[in-house]
Write an enzyme that holds these catalytic residues in place. Structure first.
Site, PDB file in Angstrom:
ATOM      1  N   ASP A 216      -4.171  -2.640   3.842  1.00 31.45           N
ATOM      2  CA  ASP A 216      -4.317  -1.852   2.612  1.00 31.45           C
ATOM      3  C   ASP A 216      -5.366  -0.758   2.761  1.00 31.45           C
ATOM      4  O   ASP A 216      -5.344   0.237   2.036  1.00 31.45           O
ATOM      5  CB  ASP A 216      -4.668  -2.768   1.444  1.00 31.45           C
ATOM      6  CG  ASP A 216      -3.474  -3.632   1.090  1.00 31.45           C
ATOM      7  OD1 ASP A 216      -3.268  -4.665   1.763  1.00 31.45           O
ATOM      8  OD2 ASP A 216      -2.708  -3.238   0.188  1.00 31.45           O
TER       9      ASP A 216
ATOM     10  N   ALA B 174       0.791  -1.231   0.000  1.00 28.50           N
ATOM     11  CA  ALA B 174       0.000   0.000   0.000  1.00 28.50           C
ATOM     12  C   ALA B 174       0.829   1.292   0.000  1.00 28.50           C
ATOM     13  O   ALA B 174       0.652   2.152  -0.878  1.00 28.50           O
ATOM     14  CB  ALA B 174      -0.973  -0.043   1.170  1.00 28.50           C
TER      15      ALA B 174
ATOM     16  N   ASN C  88      -6.750  -6.526   4.219  1.00 32.35           N
ATOM     17  CA  ASN C  88      -5.352  -6.895   3.995  1.00 32.35           C
ATOM     18  C   ASN C  88      -5.341  -8.120   3.080  1.00 32.35           C
ATOM     19  O   ASN C  88      -6.394  -8.621   2.670  1.00 32.35           O
ATOM     20  CB  ASN C  88      -4.639  -7.158   5.329  1.00 32.35           C
ATOM     21  CG  ASN C  88      -3.129  -7.231   5.169  1.00 32.35           C
ATOM     22  OD1 ASN C  88      -2.539  -6.362   4.519  1.00 32.35           O
ATOM     23  ND2 ASN C  88      -2.500  -8.243   5.699  1.00 32.35           N
ATOM     24  N   LYS C  89      -4.162  -8.598   2.768  1.00 30.90           N
ATOM     25  CA  LYS C  89      -4.001  -9.715   1.837  1.00 30.90           C
ATOM     26  C   LYS C  89      -4.916 -10.889   2.168  1.00 30.90           C
ATOM     27  O   LYS C  89      -5.094 -11.210   3.337  1.00 30.90           O
ATOM     28  CB  LYS C  89      -2.526 -10.137   1.860  1.00 30.90           C
ATOM     29  CG  LYS C  89      -2.148 -11.262   0.937  1.00 30.90           C
ATOM     30  CD  LYS C  89      -2.538 -11.040  -0.499  1.00 30.90           C
ATOM     31  CE  LYS C  89      -2.058  -9.729  -1.091  1.00 30.90           C
ATOM     32  NZ  LYS C  89      -2.685  -9.358  -2.368  1.00 30.90           N
TER      33      LYS C  89
END
Ligand code: MRU
Length: 369
Positions: free
Chosen positions: A250, A56, A260-261
């Site tokens: 992110d 990010a 997030n991932k």
């Protein structure tokens, strides 16, 4: 961060010659070290979209420099500069939808140049703003390291100096930022302070940011670590082998829902079930105070299913791509998930740590209101 003894950042402007943005090309890590030159905004947009650079804070900084490159040499056919600026901003913002840092950085460059009446001065102002965003980002990560260090220190004290085992997902390291990283900043700070830390590194399918990038970083910094499959964390937590889960973000909403991932949510569920603290390290630029309900409101990037159907690996000095599922099986590739605030023990930001609640966040960030 040092790589083989040389100090690097992930992105910088080349000195001398025509305006050129340079960045570490992450597609080849950990096996090969390449630096990519970008001279146009289209090249920057492609590098973000195709993940030559990622994470990010880094894509935010790249986008800001992308705005500068576009303004430094606009195409001859451009007649309306403001229309061109708005198309350029859109091109960059369309590259990846989930990380809010992208829109933040482009928005800041736009706000800086919009105040200027003299068109000739605009490229210089865009460049100054891109530098500012980048320097601030480095400082935010450094401070996240300082604040997160206190949390690791506490755990180490409770364990009477025995190894603190930290599990992380994806790469929220200096490669995802400009330097230090977000989730890794407290880890580096703890290691440098002489605290005994060991990191469980989720491989992070499908693109393997953990196995490729986080392991690469930790190795170069000398931090003990072990790469595990994405499905291992729950087992380790059940057996008392994880003291802390530490991930990046992110986009985080004003009530503390964290995108997030993909796979982060499952780690948070396992952490809750096993009473393992689950912290998210993020700079203020990864908050989206305009959003509240992350599951409903955060856009989740869907990427090419080929990233799931194929794996990349290194053999005999070459990177190969091999198919792992039947040729005719379909695949789905959701790149991020949202961890609800109730599963998050706390947020570590450049202004300190807080609870993942609307109150906790607005105490540190009054502007969230
Ligand atoms: O798809 P990526 O590799 O850009 O995803 C990155 C992550 O999910 C990181 O954990 C996140 O950006 C935080 S980075 C400091």
């Amino acid at each position: 961060m040092k790589i083989n003894g040389t100090q690097y950042r992930t992105i910088w402007l080349k000195e001398g010659g025509p305006a050129t943005l340079q960045a570490i090309d992450q597609r080849f890590l950990p096996h090969e070290f390449h630096i990519e030159d970008m001279r146009t905004v289209e090249e920057v947009a492609r590098a973000i979209r195709e993940m030559h650079l990622r994470g990010a804070p880094l894509i935010g900084s790249a986008a800001a420099y992308g705005m500068y490159l576009a303004l430094a040499s606009p195409p001859e056919e451009v007649t309306n500069i403001w229309e061109y600026i708005s198309q350029t901003a859109q091109l960059l913002m369309d590259t990846r939808p989930t990380a809010v840092n992208l829109a933040y950085a482009v928005g800041r460059v736009l706000a800086a140049i919009e105040k200027e009446d003299d068109v000739a001065k605009i490229p210089g102002i865009a460049l100054q703003e891109a530098h500012k965003i980048t320097e601030e980002s480095v400082e935010h990560c450094r401070l996240i390291g300082e604040h997160g260090l206190e949390i690791i220190k506490d755990i180490s004290k409770k364990k009477k100096g025995k190894t603190v085992n930290i599990l992380t997902h994806c790469n929220a390291g200096w490669l995802a930022c400009i330097d230090y990283g977000t989730a890794t900043a407290p880890i580096y700070a703890a290691h440098d302070a002489g605290i005994d830390v060991h990191v469980w590194v989720d491989e992070t399918r499908p693109r393997n940011q953990g196995a490729h990038l986080t392991a690469f970083e930790l190795l170069h910094h000398g931090v003990p670590h072990t790469v595990i499959t994405d499905n291992t964390g729950g087992h380790l937590m059940q057996h008392g082998m994880v003291d802390l889960v530490l991930v990046g973000s992110d986009r985080t909403t004003r009530r503390g829902d964290v995108a997030n991932k993909i796979g982060t949510y499952l780690k948070a569920l396992a952490a809750k079930d096993n009473e393992v603290p689950f912290y998210v390290a993020l700079p203020s630029t990864s908050f989206d105070f305009g959003l509240r309900d992350g599951i409903k409101e955060i856009p989740i990037e869907e990427r090419n299913p080929d990233e799931v159907s194929y794996v990349h690996g290194w053999f005999n000095g070459k990177i190969y791509k091999v198919r792992i599922s039947p040729q005719d099986s379909q695949a789905a590739n959701y790149a991020f998930d949202v961890t609800p605030a109730r599963l998050v023990t706390g947020l570590i930001t450049e202004r300190g740590a807080c609870r993942a609640t609307e109150r906790g966040i607005s105490k540190l960030f009054p502007e969230a209101k």
